[in-house]
Design a protein around this motif. Sequence first.
Motif, short mmCIF file in Angstrom:
data_model
loop_
_atom_site.label_atom_id
_atom_site.label_comp_id
_atom_site.label_asym_id
_atom_site.label_seq_id
_atom_site.Cartn_x
_atom_site.Cartn_y
_atom_site.Cartn_z
N ALA A 7 0.83 -1.21 0.00
CA ALA A 7 0.00 0.00 0.00
C ALA A 7 0.86 1.26 0.00
O ALA A 7 0.51 2.26 -0.62
N ALA A 8 2.00 1.22 0.68
CA ALA A 8 2.84 2.41 0.84
C ALA A 8 3.79 2.66 -0.33
O ALA A 8 4.20 3.79 -0.56
N VAL A 9 4.15 1.61 -1.07
CA VAL A 9 5.15 1.75 -2.14
C VAL A 9 4.47 1.53 -3.49
O VAL A 9 4.19 0.39 -3.86
N PRO A 10 4.18 2.61 -4.20
CA PRO A 10 3.50 2.48 -5.49
C PRO A 10 4.27 1.58 -6.45
O PRO A 10 5.50 1.62 -6.50
N HIS A 11 3.55 0.77 -7.18
CA HIS A 11 4.09 -0.13 -8.21
C HIS A 11 5.00 -1.23 -7.66
O HIS A 11 5.67 -1.92 -8.43
N SER A 12 5.05 -1.38 -6.34
CA SER A 12 5.82 -2.49 -5.78
C SER A 12 5.06 -3.78 -6.02
O SER A 12 3.86 -3.78 -6.26
N ARG A 13 5.80 -4.88 -6.00
CA ARG A 13 5.20 -6.19 -6.17
C ARG A 13 5.71 -7.10 -5.07
O ARG A 13 6.82 -6.96 -4.60
N LEU A 14 4.88 -8.05 -4.71
CA LEU A 14 5.25 -9.05 -3.71
C LEU A 14 5.34 -10.39 -4.41
O LEU A 14 4.39 -10.83 -5.05
N LEU A 15 6.49 -11.03 -4.31
CA LEU A 15 6.70 -12.34 -4.91
C LEU A 15 6.93 -13.33 -3.78
O LEU A 15 7.83 -13.15 -2.96
N GLU A 62 -5.38 -19.23 -4.50
CA GLU A 62 -6.47 -18.26 -4.45
C GLU A 62 -6.74 -17.82 -3.01
O GLU A 62 -7.04 -16.65 -2.76
N HIS A 63 -6.62 -18.73 -2.06
CA HIS A 63 -6.83 -18.41 -0.66
C HIS A 63 -5.80 -17.38 -0.18
O HIS A 63 -6.15 -16.39 0.47
N VAL A 64 -4.53 -17.60 -0.52
CA VAL A 64 -3.47 -16.67 -0.11
C VAL A 64 -3.68 -15.32 -0.78
O VAL A 64 -3.53 -14.27 -0.15
N GLU A 65 -4.02 -15.31 -2.05
CA GLU A 65 -4.30 -14.05 -2.74
C GLU A 65 -5.43 -13.30 -2.06
O GLU A 65 -5.38 -12.08 -1.90
N GLY A 66 -6.46 -14.03 -1.62
CA GLY A 66 -7.59 -13.42 -0.91
C GLY A 66 -7.16 -12.80 0.41
O GLY A 66 -7.59 -11.71 0.77
N ILE A 67 -6.29 -13.50 1.14
CA ILE A 67 -5.78 -12.97 2.40
C ILE A 67 -5.02 -11.68 2.16
O ILE A 67 -5.21 -10.69 2.87
N GLN A 74 -8.91 0.99 -2.15
CA GLN A 74 -9.51 0.57 -3.42
C GLN A 74 -8.48 0.57 -4.56
O GLN A 74 -8.49 -0.30 -5.41
N LYS A 75 -7.60 1.58 -4.54
CA LYS A 75 -6.58 1.67 -5.59
C LYS A 75 -5.67 0.45 -5.55
O LYS A 75 -5.38 -0.15 -6.59
N LEU A 76 -5.21 0.06 -4.37
CA LEU A 76 -4.35 -1.11 -4.24
C LEU A 76 -5.09 -2.37 -4.69
O LEU A 76 -4.53 -3.20 -5.39
N GLN A 77 -6.35 -2.49 -4.30
CA GLN A 77 -7.14 -3.66 -4.70
C GLN A 77 -7.17 -3.78 -6.23
O GLN A 77 -6.96 -4.85 -6.79
N GLU A 102 -2.34 -5.24 -12.34
CA GLU A 102 -0.92 -5.14 -12.55
C GLU A 102 -0.14 -6.35 -12.02
O GLU A 102 1.08 -6.38 -12.08
N GLY A 103 -0.81 -7.33 -11.46
CA GLY A 103 -0.12 -8.50 -10.94
C GLY A 103 0.86 -8.15 -9.84
O GLY A 103 2.01 -8.57 -9.86
N ARG A 104 0.43 -7.37 -8.88
CA ARG A 104 1.33 -6.93 -7.81
C ARG A 104 1.65 -8.03 -6.82
O ARG A 104 2.59 -7.90 -6.05
N VAL A 105 0.87 -9.10 -6.82
CA VAL A 105 1.18 -10.26 -5.98
C VAL A 105 1.46 -11.43 -6.91
O VAL A 105 0.61 -11.83 -7.70
N ILE A 106 2.67 -11.96 -6.82
CA ILE A 106 3.11 -13.06 -7.68
C ILE A 106 3.39 -14.26 -6.78
O ILE A 106 4.21 -14.17 -5.87
N LEU A 107 2.70 -15.35 -7.04
CA LEU A 107 2.89 -16.56 -6.25
C LEU A 107 3.47 -17.63 -7.16
O LEU A 107 2.83 -18.07 -8.12
N LEU A 108 4.70 -18.03 -6.89
CA LEU A 108 5.39 -19.02 -7.71
C LEU A 108 5.40 -20.37 -7.01
O LEU A 108 5.60 -20.44 -5.80
N GLY A 109 5.26 -21.41 -7.79
CA GLY A 109 5.35 -22.77 -7.26
C GLY A 109 6.78 -23.29 -7.34
O GLY A 109 7.74 -22.54 -7.49
#
Length: 120
Positions: free
Chosen positions: A9-17, A30-35, A44-47, A53-60
């Motif tokens: 929320a604080a860092v615009p355009h940041s992504r979490l991998l 999907e559960h983790v993305e929901g959390i 709302q903007k972050l949501q 923009e795919g700001r949350v990336i979950l890799l297997g």
Amino acid sequence: MALWGRVLAAVPHSRLLLKSPVFEKGTLKEHVEGIIRQLAPDNQKLQAEMESEGRVILLGRTVTESEHLRSYLRMDVALDTFPYSGTTTTIECLLMGVPVVTKRQTGAKSVHASNVRCIL
């Protein structure tokens, strides 16, 4: 996870991998993305950005060690986990040129970060 949500929320355009074999299963992913979405319910903007923009990336799981190490090339900085700090992951980050930000801890919990510092 609340801290990660605040960082997003604080860092615009940041992504979490996040990388874990558990993210190979669609329902858990999907559960983790929901959390993570719930961490900033009033933002709302972050949501919207998380969706578009795919700001949350979950890799297997990765198949080879070189593929695993290449995943670090997608990162600018790594956030160490807490209260239990990483050791192997921290060393891999530094090996691949990714700086690691860790929360300073005292006592037994600080052992892993101190071990990495001593190894280097």
